[in-house]
Scaffold this motif. Structure first.
Motif, PDB file in Angstrom:
ATOM      1  N   GLY A 160     -29.760  69.190  19.892  1.00 13.33           N
ATOM      2  CA  GLY A 160     -29.907  67.908  19.245  1.00 13.33           C
ATOM      3  C   GLY A 160     -28.388  67.350  19.004  1.00 13.33           C
ATOM      4  N   ALA A 161     -28.318  66.240  18.071  1.00 13.91           N
ATOM      5  CA  ALA A 161     -26.875  65.683  17.764  1.00 13.91           C
ATOM      6  C   ALA A 161     -26.328  66.253  16.682  1.00 13.91           C
ATOM      7  CB  ALA A 161     -27.373  64.156  17.768  1.00 13.91           C
ATOM      8  N   PHE A 162     -25.855  67.323  16.833  1.00  5.05           N
ATOM      9  CA  PHE A 162     -25.058  67.962  15.632  1.00  5.05           C
ATOM     10  C   PHE A 162     -23.934  67.058  15.331  1.00  5.05           C
ATOM     11  CE2 PHE A 162     -26.741  71.996  18.170  1.00  5.05           C
ATOM     12  CZ  PHE A 162     -27.819  71.852  17.646  1.00  5.05           C
ATOM     13  N   HIS A 163     -23.527  67.191  13.741  1.00  2.00           N
ATOM     14  CA  HIS A 163     -22.303  66.531  13.397  1.00  2.00           C
ATOM     15  C   HIS A 163     -22.673  65.258  13.567  1.00  2.00           C
ATOM     16  CE1 HIS A 163     -20.466  70.274  12.693  1.00  2.00           C
ATOM     17  NE2 HIS A 163     -20.779  70.718  13.853  1.00  2.00           N
ATOM     18  N   SER A 164     -23.843  64.628  13.194  1.00  2.00           N
ATOM     19  CA  SER A 164     -24.089  63.189  13.394  1.00  2.00           C
ATOM     20  C   SER A 164     -24.994  62.827  12.267  1.00  2.00           C
ATOM     21  CB  SER A 164     -24.807  62.845  14.406  1.00  2.00           C
ATOM     22  OG  SER A 164     -26.124  63.043  14.681  1.00  2.00           O
ATOM     23  N   PRO A 165     -25.240  61.520  12.096  1.00  2.00           N
ATOM     24  CA  PRO A 165     -26.228  61.164  10.727  1.00  2.00           C
ATOM     25  C   PRO A 165     -27.578  61.604  11.087  1.00  2.00           C
ATOM     26  CG  PRO A 165     -24.872  59.253  11.283  1.00  2.00           C
ATOM     27  CD  PRO A 165     -24.588  60.336  12.450  1.00  2.00           C
ATOM     28  N   LEU A 166     -28.042  62.002  12.306  1.00  2.00           N
ATOM     29  CA  LEU A 166     -29.256  62.584  12.477  1.00  2.00           C
ATOM     30  C   LEU A 166     -29.644  63.930  11.894  1.00  2.00           C
ATOM     31  CD1 LEU A 166     -29.544  61.241  16.406  1.00  2.00           C
ATOM     32  CD2 LEU A 166     -30.589  60.382  14.395  1.00  2.00           C
ATOM     33  N   GLU A 180     -28.867  64.590   8.902  1.00  2.00           N
ATOM     34  CA  GLU A 180     -29.051  64.451   7.582  1.00  2.00           C
ATOM     35  C   GLU A 180     -30.575  65.215   6.830  1.00  2.00           C
ATOM     36  OE1 GLU A 180     -28.569  63.446   3.631  1.00  2.00           O
ATOM     37  OE2 GLU A 180     -27.455  62.804   5.137  1.00  2.00           O
ATOM     38  N   PRO A 181     -31.631  65.336   7.463  1.00  2.00           N
ATOM     39  CA  PRO A 181     -32.540  66.190   6.869  1.00  2.00           C
ATOM     40  C   PRO A 181     -32.117  67.671   6.694  1.00  2.00           C
ATOM     41  CG  PRO A 181     -33.390  64.876   8.477  1.00  2.00           C
ATOM     42  CD  PRO A 181     -32.069  64.375   8.809  1.00  2.00           C
ATOM     43  N   ALA A 182     -31.281  68.058   7.629  1.00  2.00           N
ATOM     44  CA  ALA A 182     -30.740  69.507   7.404  1.00  2.00           C
ATOM     45  C   ALA A 182     -29.871  69.364   6.237  1.00  2.00           C
ATOM     46  CB  ALA A 182     -30.026  69.793   8.739  1.00  2.00           C
ATOM     47  N   ARG A 183     -28.917  68.512   6.342  1.00  2.00           N
ATOM     48  CA  ARG A 183     -27.973  68.678   5.099  1.00  2.00           C
ATOM     49  C   ARG A 183     -28.265  68.542   3.967  1.00  2.00           C
ATOM     50  NH1 ARG A 183     -25.070  65.829   1.687  1.00  2.00           N
ATOM     51  NH2 ARG A 183     -26.424  64.232   1.702  1.00  2.00           N
ATOM     52  N   THR A 184     -29.572  67.971   3.734  1.00  2.00           N
ATOM     53  CA  THR A 184     -29.931  67.904   2.476  1.00  2.00           C
ATOM     54  C   THR A 184     -30.653  69.273   2.040  1.00  2.00           C
ATOM     55  OG1 THR A 184     -30.838  65.434   2.867  1.00  2.00           O
ATOM     56  CG2 THR A 184     -31.928  66.519   1.061  1.00  2.00           C
ATOM     57  N   SER A 192     -20.995  68.659   3.418  1.00  2.00           N
ATOM     58  CA  SER A 192     -20.730  67.499   4.519  1.00  2.00           C
ATOM     59  C   SER A 192     -20.529  67.710   6.015  1.00  2.00           C
ATOM     60  CB  SER A 192     -19.336  66.670   3.928  1.00  2.00           C
ATOM     61  OG  SER A 192     -19.485  66.614   2.633  1.00  2.00           O
ATOM     62  N   GLN A 193     -20.296  68.976   6.217  1.00  2.00           N
ATOM     63  CA  GLN A 193     -19.941  69.286   7.779  1.00  2.00           C
ATOM     64  C   GLN A 193     -21.243  69.056   8.623  1.00  2.00           C
ATOM     65  OE1 GLN A 193     -20.787  72.953   9.667  1.00  2.00           O
ATOM     66  NE2 GLN A 193     -18.717  73.739   9.636  1.00  2.00           N
ATOM     67  N   LEU A 194     -22.536  69.283   8.146  1.00  2.00           N
ATOM     68  CA  LEU A 194     -23.336  69.054   9.048  1.00  2.00           C
ATOM     69  C   LEU A 194     -23.712  67.533   9.785  1.00  2.00           C
ATOM     70  CD1 LEU A 194     -26.596  70.851   7.773  1.00  2.00           C
ATOM     71  CD2 LEU A 194     -25.372  71.180   9.924  1.00  2.00           C
TER      72      LEU A 194
END
Length: 295
Positions: free
Chosen positions: A192-198, A200-204, A243-245
């Protein structure tokens, strides 16, 4: 100054950590503790699994973390870092090695991170691509002009930047970047698109776990991916880790800052030699070495 760096996803290989497990009682104990915490025998997959087993994000991330952290612990009094950093996932290894996180808490967070990232990948199929031979500004401009999600994700070394986004966005960017003169624009075999806005569900999801975990002042500064600056304050470390994700890995800037602050001897702990190569591309004069087996 002695700097220790820790690799991220992609460095895994079948057999990793087996010699440490078999020849060091403390290491064996930690690996077995990890099997208990994770609820499956990750050691079986690391030592005798297949490449496919190891490619699963929920296995890859804890496997690399365990290999790196347990090797660092086997160094005992010889492990005297004056600065540390880790590439993406490797930041968790660096935090445990430098005493900011306990082994158990670090492993739990890495496992939760892997699961959360896997879920985010399933919500929106996406990918990454390596761009070689262009300056960062050109890559940033091209990404910024595309309507689909596509962003710089890993600033690895001068002339090598990984981009992250939707399949459509990555395809468009690769095409445009080749037209701009990229030597290579190569899609990567990632989930997947790591370190991108995609992400966001994982960051939360991960933010809650990180905020509920005890962080301590590390024994030395950790240069974090998000801002490439040295950190010792547990609250700052937590915020940057959350923030890193969704933010890019500023590895080029991290190495430049470590060198500017006196780092001149870099040791990569864990599988592979990727970071040693990237450090040399930032500054050829740097002394680099790797520890991937029991010393």
């Amino acid at each position: 100054m002695k700097a220790y760096v820790f690799p991220g996803q992609g460095a895994q290989y079948v057999g990793m950590g087996k010699d440490v497990y078999e020849n060091n009682p403390m290491a064996k104990e930690l690996f077995e503790k990890a099997n208990e915490i994770l609820g499956f025998r990750i050691t079986d997959l690391m030592f005798e699994g297949t490449d496919e087993d190891l490619k699963q994000t929920k296995v890859t991330q804890p496997a690399i973390f365990l290999h790196s952290v347990i090797l660092a612990k086997t160094l005992g009094h010889d492990f005297k870092p004056e600065m540390v950093a880790g590439h993406s996932l490797g930041e968790f290894s660096a935090l445990v090695a430098a005493g900011a996180l306990s082994f158990e808490d670090g492993l739990k967070l890495v496992s939760q991170r892997a699961m959360a990232m896997q879920k985010a990948c399933e919500i929106k199929p996406s990918t990454m691509a390596a761009i070689v031979g262009l300056d960062d500004a050109t890559v940033e401009d091209v990404c910024g002009a595309i309507e689909d999600v596509v962003v710089p994700a890993n600033y690895n070394c001068p002339g090598q930047l990984v981009i992250s986004g939707t399949f459509e966005g990555i395809d468009k960017a690769c095409e445009l970047l080749k037209e701009k003169g990229a030597k290579r624009a190569l899609k990567l075999p990632v989930g997947g698109a790591f370190h991108s806005p995609l992400m966001e569900p994982a960051r939360t999801e991960l933010a809650e776990a990180i905020n509920n975990t005890q962080f301590n002042i590390p024994v030395c500064p950790i240069y974090q991916n998000v801002d490439a600056k040295p950190q010792t304050d547990p609250e700052n470390i937590k915020a940057n880790l959350i923030s890193q994700l969704t933010a890019p890995v500023k590895w080029t800037q991290t190495v430049q800052n470590m060198i500017a602050d006196g780092g001149d001897h870099f040791t990569e702990i864990g599988p592979g030699k990727v970071l040693q190569g990237l450090i040399k591309k930032v500054d050829r004069k740097m002394v680099t070495e790797g520890i991937s087996q029991l010393q």
